[in-house]
Design a protein around this motif. Sequence first.
Motif, PDB file in Angstrom:
ATOM      1  N   ASP A 193      67.350  22.058  82.179  1.00 25.36           N
ATOM      2  CA  ASP A 193      66.489  23.224  82.369  1.00 25.36           C
ATOM      3  C   ASP A 193      66.900  24.041  83.590  1.00 25.36           C
ATOM      4  OD1 ASP A 193      65.096  22.424  80.155  1.00 25.36           O
ATOM      5  OD2 ASP A 193      63.438  21.496  81.265  1.00 25.36           O
ATOM      6  N   PHE A 194      67.408  23.373  84.650  1.00 24.11           N
ATOM      7  CA  PHE A 194      67.937  24.106  85.797  1.00 24.11           C
ATOM      8  C   PHE A 194      69.121  24.969  85.369  1.00 24.11           C
ATOM      9  CE2 PHE A 194      66.680  20.924  89.397  1.00 24.11           C
ATOM     10  CZ  PHE A 194      65.341  21.169  89.117  1.00 24.11           C
ATOM     11  N   SER A 195      70.066  24.351  84.634  1.00 27.15           N
ATOM     12  CA  SER A 195      71.283  25.053  84.228  1.00 27.15           C
ATOM     13  C   SER A 195      70.963  26.259  83.347  1.00 27.15           C
ATOM     14  CB  SER A 195      72.211  24.096  83.471  1.00 27.15           C
ATOM     15  OG  SER A 195      72.590  22.993  84.270  1.00 27.15           O
ATOM     16  N   MET A 196      69.930  26.137  82.532  1.00 26.33           N
ATOM     17  CA  MET A 196      69.570  27.216  81.606  1.00 26.33           C
ATOM     18  C   MET A 196      68.630  28.228  82.237  1.00 26.33           C
ATOM     19  SD  MET A 196      69.085  24.891  78.144  1.00 26.33           S
ATOM     20  CE  MET A 196      68.830  26.303  77.076  1.00 26.33           C
ATOM     21  N   GLY A 197      68.217  27.993  83.488  1.00 29.43           N
ATOM     22  CA  GLY A 197      67.339  28.931  84.165  1.00 29.43           C
ATOM     23  C   GLY A 197      65.918  28.928  83.637  1.00 29.43           C
ATOM     24  N   LEU A 198      65.446  27.799  83.105  1.00 29.39           N
ATOM     25  CA  LEU A 198      64.117  27.736  82.497  1.00 29.39           C
ATOM     26  C   LEU A 198      63.026  27.364  83.498  1.00 29.39           C
ATOM     27  CD1 LEU A 198      65.016  25.903  79.148  1.00 29.39           C
ATOM     28  CD2 LEU A 198      64.745  28.368  79.548  1.00 29.39           C
ATOM     29  N   VAL A 199      63.373  26.611  84.523  1.00 30.71           N
ATOM     30  CA  VAL A 199      62.359  26.162  85.481  1.00 30.71           C
ATOM     31  C   VAL A 199      62.880  26.325  86.905  1.00 30.71           C
ATOM     32  CG1 VAL A 199      61.396  24.464  83.874  1.00 30.71           C
ATOM     33  CG2 VAL A 199      63.205  23.780  85.457  1.00 30.71           C
ATOM     34  N   SER A 200      61.958  26.376  87.837  1.00 36.73           N
ATOM     35  CA  SER A 200      62.309  26.406  89.252  1.00 36.73           C
ATOM     36  C   SER A 200      62.594  24.977  89.730  1.00 36.73           C
ATOM     37  CB  SER A 200      61.157  26.991  90.075  1.00 36.73           C
ATOM     38  OG  SER A 200      61.366  26.775  91.460  1.00 36.73           O
TER      39      SER A 200
END
Length: 370
Positions: free
Chosen positions: A246-253
Amino acid sequence: MPQFTRRVFKVWLLPTSLASYSPVMEPAISFRFSDLPLEIALLILKYAARPTFSQREKYADKNPYATALSLCLVSRLVRRTILPEFLHTISLHRCDSMRMFATTLLIQEVYAIEKSDLFFDYTSAVQRMWISHNDLVEQRCRDSESKLYLNLLVPVLLAAPALAIDWYNLKLVVQIVEDVRTSCADLDADRRHALFPGKTQSLTIMGHCINWDIFKHVRKGSVFLASIPHLTYLANIGTEGDIFRDFSMGLVSPEHPLRAWMRDIPWACMKSLETFSVVYPHLDAPYDILTYIDDTVGLDLHVERLTVSASLFRQDPASFPWVTPPFPVTRPGEKSTPSNGVSFEVTQDRANFWQFFYMWDKVWACGLAD
């Protein structure tokens, strides 16, 4: 100079015109390796002695130090020439390898006493050291043996600018250093500095999980941790892989997991800490989940490094500027700084990953986790 090999190197002279090209042209000059000037021959051997940490090869199949070990038997001159390349990065990923390296250090002490030409100062040569064990259950059963080896390794370990270590051996190292410091409390400042040079610039801890409290046994004022400016966690991708996807995909902080990790840092001990980082595989594109979990194949992925300014965080943790939406997606070979004190960086090169029970040693040895 000894005859290293009987192989003949051939130098081909190219024709001045393509029209005169002949596929049966004979070599104009040939020479043996031993005919090379000494300086060139030693340069070639130094290059050949560099350990390779191939992402595909398993260490059980090929020892990355095999070539260097063989070259050390050629002559004393060759041995002394290639040892800095051989020792630059030391990977001790089994208890047996720790034992063998500790034995080598003992042999060097004997050479030093005897003023032998075979003596070599490992402390100045080792720049990067990796210490971990695949089987921590077995490691706990051999605690006294590990402490014995680490006691011998500590002088080299403290002088290495980059150290990667699992949490269990880290606990032992901190304890050993504190015990030695206590026993040497009456030494003058110069001799204490010789024992604790404080050269470790980067401390990397592998396989960390959010709910681990790896520093709970660290005493306040740890001399080992006090001078380290850069701390890195190599994430446990088997248990927390979804978070980093999710970090890599920019989905969550990254704020929530990073706050949990940073609460574990012994700030009172790590007075020189400048940056804190987490390293994980870069998973921003669609990928084959079956290949990712298959230990016989795995995926070739870029490596992402998330870094927080520890000095800025220390000033005011409550109002530290974390990343806010829209969350950034960093591309391979790029670095982004979405907020003051937080940055993302993705390697241009790739490493081979599989999700469960993945060891980071080759990625770290190749410099992809730096």
